[in-house]
Design a protein around this motif. Sequence first.
Motif, PDB file in Angstrom:
ATOM      1  N   ARG A   1     -19.549 -11.944  57.823  1.00 30.72           N
ATOM      2  CA  ARG A   1     -18.130 -12.153  58.102  1.00 30.72           C
ATOM      3  C   ARG A   1     -17.903 -12.371  59.599  1.00 30.72           C
ATOM      4  O   ARG A   1     -17.176 -13.267  60.012  1.00 30.72           O
ATOM      5  CB  ARG A   1     -17.344 -10.923  57.637  1.00 30.72           C
ATOM      6  N   ARG A   2     -18.599 -11.543  60.398  1.00 28.37           N
ATOM      7  CA  ARG A   2     -18.476 -11.671  61.851  1.00 28.37           C
ATOM      8  C   ARG A   2     -18.916 -13.050  62.317  1.00 28.37           C
ATOM      9  O   ARG A   2     -18.288 -13.670  63.163  1.00 28.37           O
ATOM     10  CB  ARG A   2     -19.356 -10.620  62.512  1.00 28.37           C
ATOM     11  N   LEU A   3     -20.022 -13.488  61.697  1.00 29.15           N
ATOM     12  CA  LEU A   3     -20.566 -14.812  62.037  1.00 29.15           C
ATOM     13  C   LEU A   3     -19.533 -15.898  61.748  1.00 29.15           C
ATOM     14  O   LEU A   3     -19.296 -16.783  62.573  1.00 29.15           O
ATOM     15  CB  LEU A   3     -21.818 -15.043  61.187  1.00 29.15           C
ATOM     16  N   TYR A   4     -18.921 -15.779  60.539  1.00 26.88           N
ATOM     17  CA  TYR A   4     -17.897 -16.760  60.167  1.00 26.88           C
ATOM     18  C   TYR A   4     -16.724 -16.701  61.152  1.00 26.88           C
ATOM     19  O   TYR A   4     -16.202 -17.713  61.576  1.00 26.88           O
ATOM     20  CB  TYR A   4     -17.366 -16.495  58.750  1.00 26.88           C
ATOM     21  N   GLU A   5     -16.333 -15.455  61.482  1.00 24.23           N
ATOM     22  CA  GLU A   5     -15.185 -15.297  62.384  1.00 24.23           C
ATOM     23  C   GLU A   5     -15.484 -15.951  63.734  1.00 24.23           C
ATOM     24  O   GLU A   5     -14.635 -16.628  64.312  1.00 24.23           O
ATOM     25  CB  GLU A   5     -14.873 -13.818  62.593  1.00 24.23           C
ATOM     26  N   GLU A   6     -16.727 -15.726  64.190  1.00 22.81           N
ATOM     27  CA  GLU A   6     -17.102 -16.320  65.479  1.00 22.81           C
ATOM     28  C   GLU A   6     -17.090 -17.840  65.392  1.00 22.81           C
ATOM     29  O   GLU A   6     -16.640 -18.521  66.299  1.00 22.81           O
ATOM     30  CB  GLU A   6     -18.479 -15.824  65.908  1.00 22.81           C
ATOM     31  N   GLN A   7     -17.610 -18.352  64.225  1.00 22.92           N
ATOM     32  CA  GLN A   7     -17.630 -19.804  64.041  1.00 22.92           C
ATOM     33  C   GLN A   7     -16.210 -20.362  64.017  1.00 22.92           C
ATOM     34  O   GLN A   7     -15.900 -21.354  64.677  1.00 22.92           O
ATOM     35  CB  GLN A   7     -18.325 -20.158  62.728  1.00 22.92           C
ATOM     36  N   ILE A   8     -15.337 -19.641  63.271  1.00 22.52           N
ATOM     37  CA  ILE A   8     -13.947 -20.102  63.166  1.00 22.52           C
ATOM     38  C   ILE A   8     -13.296 -20.121  64.550  1.00 22.52           C
ATOM     39  O   ILE A   8     -12.602 -21.063  64.923  1.00 22.52           O
ATOM     40  CB  ILE A   8     -13.143 -19.211  62.189  1.00 22.52           C
ATOM     41  N   LYS A   9     -13.607 -19.061  65.325  1.00 22.75           N
ATOM     42  CA  LYS A   9     -13.049 -18.967  66.673  1.00 22.75           C
ATOM     43  C   LYS A   9     -13.509 -20.171  67.494  1.00 22.75           C
ATOM     44  O   LYS A   9     -12.728 -20.794  68.201  1.00 22.75           O
ATOM     45  CB  LYS A   9     -13.550 -17.672  67.315  1.00 22.75           C
ATOM     46  N   GLU A  10     -14.826 -20.457  67.354  1.00 26.32           N
ATOM     47  CA  GLU A  10     -15.378 -21.569  68.122  1.00 26.32           C
ATOM     48  C   GLU A  10     -14.733 -22.892  67.696  1.00 26.32           C
ATOM     49  O   GLU A  10     -14.330 -23.691  68.534  1.00 26.32           O
ATOM     50  CB  GLU A  10     -16.886 -21.615  67.890  1.00 26.32           C
ATOM     51  N   TYR A  11     -14.630 -23.052  66.348  1.00 28.07           N
ATOM     52  CA  TYR A  11     -14.024 -24.281  65.849  1.00 28.07           C
ATOM     53  C   TYR A  11     -12.582 -24.416  66.340  1.00 28.07           C
ATOM     54  O   TYR A  11     -12.138 -25.486  66.717  1.00 28.07           O
ATOM     55  CB  TYR A  11     -14.020 -24.319  64.311  1.00 28.07           C
ATOM     56  N   SER A  12     -11.836 -23.286  66.304  1.00 25.02           N
ATOM     57  CA  SER A  12     -10.427 -23.409  66.681  1.00 25.02           C
ATOM     58  C   SER A  12     -10.306 -23.677  68.181  1.00 25.02           C
ATOM     59  O   SER A  12      -9.396 -24.389  68.598  1.00 25.02           O
ATOM     60  CB  SER A  12      -9.595 -22.204  66.236  1.00 25.02           C
ATOM     61  N   THR A  13     -11.270 -23.139  68.986  1.00 23.68           N
ATOM     62  CA  THR A  13     -11.230 -23.476  70.421  1.00 23.68           C
ATOM     63  C   THR A  13     -11.493 -24.969  70.596  1.00 23.68           C
ATOM     64  O   THR A  13     -10.806 -25.646  71.356  1.00 23.68           O
ATOM     65  CB  THR A  13     -12.314 -22.670  71.180  1.00 23.68           C
ATOM     66  N   GLN A  14     -12.510 -25.460  69.830  1.00 23.15           N
ATOM     67  CA  GLN A  14     -12.822 -26.893  69.925  1.00 23.15           C
ATOM     68  C   GLN A  14     -11.622 -27.736  69.499  1.00 23.15           C
ATOM     69  O   GLN A  14     -11.284 -28.725  70.154  1.00 23.15           O
ATOM     70  CB  GLN A  14     -14.001 -27.227  69.007  1.00 23.15           C
ATOM     71  N   LEU A  15     -10.997 -27.277  68.392  1.00 27.39           N
ATOM     72  CA  LEU A  15      -9.845 -28.009  67.865  1.00 27.39           C
ATOM     73  C   LEU A  15      -8.705 -28.021  68.878  1.00 27.39           C
ATOM     74  O   LEU A  15      -8.054 -29.045  69.087  1.00 27.39           O
ATOM     75  CB  LEU A  15      -9.389 -27.332  66.571  1.00 27.39           C
ATOM     76  N   GLU A  16      -8.507 -26.860  69.501  1.00 23.49           N
ATOM     77  CA  GLU A  16      -7.453 -26.744  70.498  1.00 23.49           C
ATOM     78  C   GLU A  16      -7.709 -27.723  71.639  1.00 23.49           C
ATOM     79  O   GLU A  16      -6.805 -28.424  72.091  1.00 23.49           O
ATOM     80  CB  GLU A  16      -7.463 -25.316  71.047  1.00 23.49           C
ATOM     81  N   MET A  17      -9.001 -27.761  72.081  1.00 23.49           N
ATOM     82  CA  MET A  17      -9.376 -28.665  73.171  1.00 23.49           C
ATOM     83  C   MET A  17      -9.111 -30.109  72.763  1.00 23.49           C
ATOM     84  O   MET A  17      -8.569 -30.896  73.528  1.00 23.49           O
ATOM     85  CB  MET A  17     -10.869 -28.513  73.514  1.00 23.49           C
ATOM     86  N   ARG A  18      -9.537 -30.429  71.505  1.00 22.03           N
ATOM     87  CA  ARG A  18      -9.333 -31.796  71.022  1.00 22.03           C
ATOM     88  C   ARG A  18      -7.854 -32.144  70.987  1.00 22.03           C
ATOM     89  O   ARG A  18      -7.444 -33.240  71.350  1.00 22.03           O
ATOM     90  CB  ARG A  18      -9.920 -31.950  69.624  1.00 22.03           C
ATOM     91  N   ASN A  19      -7.057 -31.151  70.524  1.00 26.30           N
ATOM     92  CA  ASN A  19      -5.612 -31.381  70.458  1.00 26.30           C
ATOM     93  C   ASN A  19      -5.036 -31.641  71.838  1.00 26.30           C
ATOM     94  O   ASN A  19      -4.213 -32.528  72.013  1.00 26.30           O
ATOM     95  CB  ASN A  19      -4.911 -30.169  69.846  1.00 26.30           C
ATOM     96  N   ILE A  20      -5.509 -30.827  72.796  1.00 23.16           N
ATOM     97  CA  ILE A  20      -5.006 -31.006  74.168  1.00 23.16           C
ATOM     98  C   ILE A  20      -5.372 -32.406  74.667  1.00 23.16           C
ATOM     99  O   ILE A  20      -4.539 -33.128  75.208  1.00 23.16           O
ATOM    100  CB  ILE A  20      -5.583 -29.906  75.098  1.00 23.16           C
ATOM    101  N   ASN A  21      -6.660 -32.792  74.401  1.00 26.59           N
ATOM    102  CA  ASN A  21      -7.102 -34.119  74.839  1.00 26.59           C
ATOM    103  C   ASN A  21      -6.316 -35.225  74.154  1.00 26.59           C
ATOM    104  O   ASN A  21      -5.927 -36.205  74.777  1.00 26.59           O
ATOM    105  CB  ASN A  21      -8.597 -34.310  74.549  1.00 26.59           C
ATOM    106  N   LEU A  22      -6.100 -35.001  72.844  1.00 28.80           N
ATOM    107  CA  LEU A  22      -5.367 -35.993  72.064  1.00 28.80           C
ATOM    108  C   LEU A  22      -3.939 -36.128  72.583  1.00 28.80           C
ATOM    109  O   LEU A  22      -3.418 -37.233  72.733  1.00 28.80           O
ATOM    110  CB  LEU A  22      -5.352 -35.542  70.605  1.00 28.80           C
ATOM    111  N   GLU A  23      -3.353 -34.971  72.862  1.00 33.80           N
ATOM    112  CA  GLU A  23      -1.985 -34.968  73.365  1.00 33.80           C
ATOM    113  C   GLU A  23      -1.927 -35.711  74.698  1.00 33.80           C
ATOM    114  O   GLU A  23      -1.029 -36.521  74.930  1.00 33.80           O
ATOM    115  CB  GLU A  23      -1.537 -33.523  73.562  1.00 33.80           C
ATOM    116  N   ARG A  24      -2.982 -35.424  75.532  1.00 36.51           N
ATOM    117  CA  ARG A  24      -3.032 -36.088  76.846  1.00 36.51           C
ATOM    118  C   ARG A  24      -3.142 -37.594  76.674  1.00 36.51           C
ATOM    119  O   ARG A  24      -2.418 -38.354  77.306  1.00 36.51           O
ATOM    120  CB  ARG A  24      -4.257 -35.579  77.619  1.00 36.51           C
ATOM    121  N   SER A  25      -4.084 -38.019  75.764  1.00 37.80           N
ATOM    122  CA  SER A  25      -4.274 -39.467  75.645  1.00 37.80           C
ATOM    123  C   SER A  25      -3.070 -40.116  74.969  1.00 37.80           C
ATOM    124  O   SER A  25      -2.706 -41.240  75.294  1.00 37.80           O
ATOM    125  CB  SER A  25      -5.586 -39.807  74.934  1.00 37.80           C
ATOM    126  N   ASN A  26      -2.425 -39.369  74.053  1.00 38.92           N
ATOM    127  CA  ASN A  26      -1.199 -39.886  73.429  1.00 38.92           C
ATOM    128  C   ASN A  26      -0.124 -40.105  74.477  1.00 38.92           C
ATOM    129  O   ASN A  26       0.564 -41.112  74.484  1.00 38.92           O
ATOM    130  CB  ASN A  26      -0.663 -38.871  72.411  1.00 38.92           C
TER     131      ASN A  26
END
Length: 490
Positions: free
Chosen positions: A246-271
């Motif tokens: 479960r911890r592993l999944y939580e860490e993965q989810i955290k990592e994914y959501s950080t990546q997603l957040e970064m992508r969103n920020i980049n997307l917002e910037r390029s938009n």
Amino acid sequence: MDNTPEYLDLIEETGNFGYWQLTIGDGDVFWSPGVYRIHGVSPTDFTPNLENTVLFYHPDDRQAVVGALENALKKKKGDSFNLRIIRSDETIRYVRSTFKCKLNDNNDVIGLFGIFQDMTEQIQKTQETEEAHNFLNTVIDYVPDLIFVKDRQSNLVLGNKAFWALYDQTPEQLMGTTALEHFPKDEAAAFIERDQRVFTIGEDETEEDITNSKGITRAYTTKKIAFTRRNNQQYLLGVARDITQRRLYEEQIKEYSTQLEMRNINLERSNQALEEFAHTAAHDLKEPIRSIHSYVEMILYDHPDLSEAIKDPLKKVMSVSWRMGQMVSELLLLSEISHITGEFVETDLNQVLIKEMDGLQMRLEQANATVNHEHLPTIVCHPTRIGEILRNLIVNGIKYNESDEKTIDIGFFEDGNKTVFFVKDNGIGIKDDHQGKIFKIFKRLHGKTEYGGGTGIGLAITKKIVEMHNGRIWVESKKDQGTTFFFTLS
Ligand code: ADP
């Protein structure tokens, strides 16, 4: 008065025992009333002797009885054994026989005497306790969580299979030991300290890393509860759940959501950059396009004598530049929507709609179109932009409509906690596979001049306004059967 026999009888009956005697030589056997009772026979119809008493024993136990008696005679010493007898009613009783040798002055054995006790109840109780214990062990062994019980001194008194698997010793070896005997000193001290805290505060839940005997560390969430048994002894029940995965999944989810957040920020910037570019380009193009249009207009005005061969292409340039100008203006509008300032205010949508209908009155009359609407709610929105949505959808409902009597129905309904608005027409409809395209910028399903022409930007603007209100827009339609646009505004 000598009451000895009555007392003896009473003692025998209460204690469920009797006494007996065997005389060597004549083979006489004496049984007290208690012994008769245990065997389920009465002195009137049974006379015990060496042979028939042995026959009472369970066939599997007879050899042991004979062996014990022979041994006693040989060694001139007493003995005791626990064996089974089968009574005349065929019930089995567990008995304990304790006896001694009677010696004469020459140290010869002249007889045996002993006590005979019915132990059936006690043995059955022990068996039941054992069965209950086994049952409990079997049940807790099926639980994948680690289950353990410790006493007040943190000694292990119970565990399940998953718990014992932490160690490389058997449950028997582990029973009665503390963590100090199995874990590094600091770790063990921490375990014990937490146990002791539970005894004080009642319960505790903690996340901890535990390293097993093979050196593998896993994460657990451990719940401990203190309880008191009937003997007033305090114990602690612990249940540890393996949360490594479960911890592993939580860490993965955290990592994914950080990546997603970064992508969103980049997307917002390029938009944003794209929007700024579109805005600048549209803004800067407006003037040159207007100039082209004006210059060509001027040429045509100043030189009416030009040949048709020259006039024709110039007229085309004028019409194309006019269309380009219109597209650029709408592009500018689209790029400006997300920067709209102005208040989101409590707005009576009926007033917004009536204002738009007033503006469209001529067009509605010319097209023989009627707008029917329910009494709309009052909501917090940007009134001018909502007016644009309604205007776009009403105009499209008239434009893409070949009915003699064109009707536009406007209303709303509640879906869960959302208010869904709709604008429904009786027009030409939209084929299924075209429905996804119509909200794209400059996308038209028809020729440039068909159905009154257009730039194909109206629905893109509509969608953007809806999204600016955190809403969603979608369409339901069938070719030739009218179209309904639905939208939410929150
Ligand atoms: P425009 O009307 O300028 O072409 P829109 O973005 O408003 O641009 O519409 C895009 C396309 O979607 C239209 O060209 C038309 O083909 C289709 N469309 C829009 N509204 C309707 C409607 N009510 N019924 C049928 N088709 C429609």
